[in-house]
Design an enzyme around this catalytic site. Structure first.
Site, short mmCIF file in Angstrom:
data_model
loop_
_atom_site.label_atom_id
_atom_site.label_comp_id
_atom_site.label_asym_id
_atom_site.label_seq_id
_atom_site.Cartn_x
_atom_site.Cartn_y
_atom_site.Cartn_z
N ASP A 112 -43.32 -24.75 -28.54
CA ASP A 112 -41.98 -24.89 -28.96
C ASP A 112 -41.60 -25.69 -29.93
O ASP A 112 -41.34 -27.35 -29.43
CB ASP A 112 -40.49 -24.68 -28.05
CG ASP A 112 -39.54 -23.71 -29.07
OD1 ASP A 112 -39.34 -23.88 -30.11
OD2 ASP A 112 -39.12 -23.34 -28.43
N ASP A 214 -38.93 -23.21 -34.87
CA ASP A 214 -37.38 -24.04 -33.60
C ASP A 214 -36.86 -24.14 -35.51
O ASP A 214 -37.65 -24.38 -35.96
CB ASP A 214 -37.29 -24.44 -33.28
CG ASP A 214 -35.24 -24.23 -32.94
OD1 ASP A 214 -35.36 -23.79 -31.75
OD2 ASP A 214 -34.67 -25.52 -33.22
N HIS A 344 -33.91 -16.86 -25.61
CA HIS A 344 -32.63 -18.47 -24.53
C HIS A 344 -31.25 -18.11 -25.11
O HIS A 344 -30.76 -18.89 -24.31
CB HIS A 344 -33.37 -19.51 -24.05
CG HIS A 344 -33.50 -20.02 -25.63
ND1 HIS A 344 -34.69 -19.11 -26.92
CD2 HIS A 344 -33.45 -21.18 -25.79
CE1 HIS A 344 -35.02 -20.17 -26.97
NE2 HIS A 344 -34.09 -21.29 -27.23
N ASP A 345 -31.58 -17.64 -26.71
CA ASP A 345 -29.84 -17.86 -27.41
C ASP A 345 -28.77 -16.74 -26.75
O ASP A 345 -27.60 -16.62 -27.82
CB ASP A 345 -30.35 -17.55 -28.29
CG ASP A 345 -30.94 -19.26 -28.84
OD1 ASP A 345 -30.71 -20.18 -27.94
OD2 ASP A 345 -31.64 -19.40 -29.56
O1 ISL Z 1 -27.93 -20.55 -37.62
C1 ISL Z 1 -28.03 -19.56 -36.75
C2 ISL Z 1 -27.49 -18.17 -37.59
O2 ISL Z 1 -27.86 -18.00 -38.67
C3 ISL Z 1 -28.12 -19.60 -35.36
O3 ISL Z 1 -28.46 -18.40 -34.46
C4 ISL Z 1 -28.92 -20.73 -35.05
O4 ISL Z 1 -30.57 -20.98 -36.25
C5 ISL Z 1 -30.06 -20.60 -33.81
O5 ISL Z 1 -29.03 -20.77 -32.30
C6 ISL Z 1 -30.72 -21.44 -33.97
O6 ISL Z 1 -31.29 -21.44 -31.98
C7 ISL Z 1 -32.36 -22.12 -32.13
O7 ISL Z 1 -32.12 -23.77 -32.42
C8 ISL Z 1 -31.18 -24.17 -31.63
C9 ISL Z 1 -31.26 -24.25 -29.66
O8 ISL Z 1 -30.43 -24.73 -29.49
C10 ISL Z 1 -31.49 -22.76 -30.19
O9 ISL Z 1 -31.74 -22.43 -27.95
C11 ISL Z 1 -32.41 -22.67 -30.60
O10 ISL Z 1 -33.38 -21.08 -30.26
C12 ISL Z 1 -30.74 -26.12 -32.15
O11 ISL Z 1 -32.54 -26.31 -31.52
#
Ligand code: ISL
Ligand code: CA
Length: 544
Positions: A112, A214, A344-345
């Site tokens: 990642d 990411d 995971h989100d």
């Molecule tokens: O901004 C968003 C949608 O337009 C969010 O969904 C955001 O982009 C998303 O949560 C990003 O996630 C990723 O980066 C985060 C991390 O906490 C997450 O686990 C990862 O998947 C910050 O690095």
């Protein structure tokens, strides 16, 4: 040749024909009893993932959520050393061993890459914040306050509040689109870009096969840092909170991001058969911009997320088919699709689609769809068991992103290996879910989700139609159903899905002669041209 047609197998690299499995490293397997999953734990479980036989799951690649040194403000998405291994997970020797052991089994390793921001504990940021004339000052995004001391603009952090944090010592704000512990790197500074390119080379030299990137859509922003306009449609705010009060025209998908993506691709192409998949959002046309257009010189894939946003009532055949067709249509020629049910989100798919028996039935059908659509399937660990969200007591919640309810802990709980869990000999960092759902028991039950996943995956591995074949929706089937064919030369398959909670009878056109029922997410029914799908059932047929 239109995109959804059969592809020449010669052009199929591992990331196209393969199945990618996401491991949240804290939660897969602990090897030393500290309650936190680690890389040695993963090595110990590699045979579960693929031992070369249909007894194993049969995946082709693992994507690890971040494994790098980190203060864990955002559980690894705040990296303090891009070229190391977090001691909770092991050390560089274990990482090397993991790469070797995985490769022995034909499993590729995807790390990642977190380019948008580092940890505030990264040496680069510590230097950057030390003084205004530090050589690394410009490695992050610093701005003067507004006339009344206010933040430079109205941008909102994904995890809440202003995206700007005041630095008392140097009397400027720095930008953080996520936590204040995650300062945004300044990719418009060439030194930053080169340093991050070297991170990619560092890992590829160690044998890493690819990167999940990411927050790909935000690594550069409006250089003039203008305000985001308000989101006039208030319905969005209810769905997604503060972030949705604005339209992210200035801090997301900024037009010249693609130049940065292309340069990342150039670096990745210095090594043979490496792959990038980036986290991007929005409409199919926005996602495919990141593929780089006709030349396909951007990302190999941008995550295609519409299915992870589907809850309960939005799980309809019509909507899902629309998503599938729209993505197929939007891809540039030769662009390769991908499908994701969870990560995971987001809430576990079995919970999102209704929980309980309904959630399980729908998740089974979703699995059949995931593994029979054209494009690379991503599986989030535990999905193959039917794991649901695990309620985590308030005093055990860990995720800092708690704007909306419990945060993301419920979908990050330990893998359930046996009736005792067997994720750790100690106390797991998050509680187990219902342990009657576990790998050991599921492996013995041919009707389990795990057995279904294994059969579908191993069937897919041997099927030209599913790997390379054309996708074509079948028109005129009853409302609530989604039927499509996957055809490559004389390997001809038909998939029939019932999204409703009622049985539905479908007359399959005579031109598509069903010869054999290969798989059902329900029980085995007889073969006939007229098929009645049980509620929430999906089936895979062979065609004459
Ligand atoms: O901004 C968003 C949608 O337009 C969010 O969904 C955001 O982009 C998303 O949560 C990003 O996630 C990723 O980066 C985060 C991390 O906490 C997450 O686990 C990862 O998947 C910050 O690095
Ligand atoms: Ca451990």
């Amino acid at each position: 040749m239109p995109n959804h047609q059969s592809q020449d197998p010669k052009h199929h690299l591992w990331w196209k024909h393969g199945i990618i499995y996401q491991i949240y490293p804290r939660s897969f397997q602990d090897s030393n009893g500290d309650g936190i999953g680690d890389l040695q734990g993963v090595i110990d479980r590699l045979d579960y993932l693929n031992d070369g036989t249909p007894n194993s799951l049969g995946i082709d690649a693992i994507w690890f959520s971040p494994t790098f040194p980190s203060p864990m403000a955002d559980f690894g998405y705040d990296v303090s050393d891009y070229e190391g291994v977090h001691p909770d997970f092991g050390d560089m020797a274990v990482m090397d061993k993991l790469i070797t052991e995985a490769h022995k089994r034909g499993i590729r390793i995807i790390l990642d890459f977190v380019p948008n921001h580092s940890s505030n504990q990264h040496p680069w940021f510590i230097e950057s914040r030390s003084s205004r004339d530090n050589p690394k000052r410009d490695w992050y995004i610093w701005r003067d306050p507004g006339p009344a001391g206010e933040p430079p603009n109205n941008w909102i952090a994904v995890f809440g509040g202003s995206a700007w944090e005041w630095d008392q010592k140097t009397q400027q704000y720095y930008l953080h689109l996520f936590l204040k512990e995650q300062p945004d790197l300044n990719w418009r500074n060439q030194q930053v870009e080169h340093a991050m390119h070297d991170v990619l080379r560092f890992w590829m030299n160690r044998g890493v096969d690819g990167f999940r990137i990411d927050v790909m859509d935000r690594i550069v922003k409006d250089p003039e840092m203008r305000d985001n306009p308000p989101q006039p449609d208030r319905r969005w705010a209810e769905l997604a909170g503060q972030m949705a009060l604005q339209r992210h025209t200035q801090d997301q998908d900024w037009p010249d991001i693609i130049d940065y993506v292309r340069r990342i691709r150039t670096v990745v192409d210095e090594f043979p058969e490496r792959m990038t998949v980036g986290e991007v959002f929005g409409t199919p046309s926005n996602i495919v911009r990141y593929y780089g257009g006709e030349k396909l010189d951007g990302l190999h894939m941008g995550f295609n997320f519409p299915l992870v946003r589907l809850y309960m009532n939005r799980w309809t055949a019509e909507r899902v088919r629309r998503y599938v067709d729209a993505f197929e249509e939007a891809l540039p020629p030769g662009g390769w699709p991908n499908w994701v049910l969870g990560n995971h989100d987001v809430d576990r798919v079995a919970s999102r689609l209704g929980g309980g028996e309904l959630g399980q039935a729908r998740a089974r059908m979703a699995a059949l769809m995931l593994l029979t659509l054209r494009g690379t399937p991503f599986i989030y660990y535990g999905e193959e068991l039917g794991m649901a969200n695990v309620p985590v007591p308030d005093d055990q919640l860990q995720d800092p992103a708690r704007l909306y309810g419990p945060g993301r802990d419920p979908e990050r709980t330990p893998m359930q290996w046996t009736r005792d869990g067997d994720f750790t000999t100690g106390t797991p960092w998050l509680p187990y879910g219902d342990l009657s759902l576990n790998v050991e028991d599921a492996a013995r039950d041919p009707m389990s989700m795990l057995s279904l996943y294994k059969r579908l995956i191993w069937f897919r591995r041997g099927s030209d139609a599913l790997v390379h074949g054309a996708y074509a929706p079948v028109e005129g089937t009853p409302p609530g159903t989604f039927v499509y064919t996957r055809i490559h030369n004389d390997d001809r398959l038909l998939v029939a899905l019932n999204f409703t909670t009622d049985p539905i009878t479908i007359d399959i056109p005579a031109s598509l002669k069903l010869t054999e029922l290969l798989e059902s997410t329900h029980v085995d029914p007889p073969v006939a041209q007229q098929i009645t799908l049980h509620p929430n059932e999906g089936r895979l047929y062979r065609l004459a």
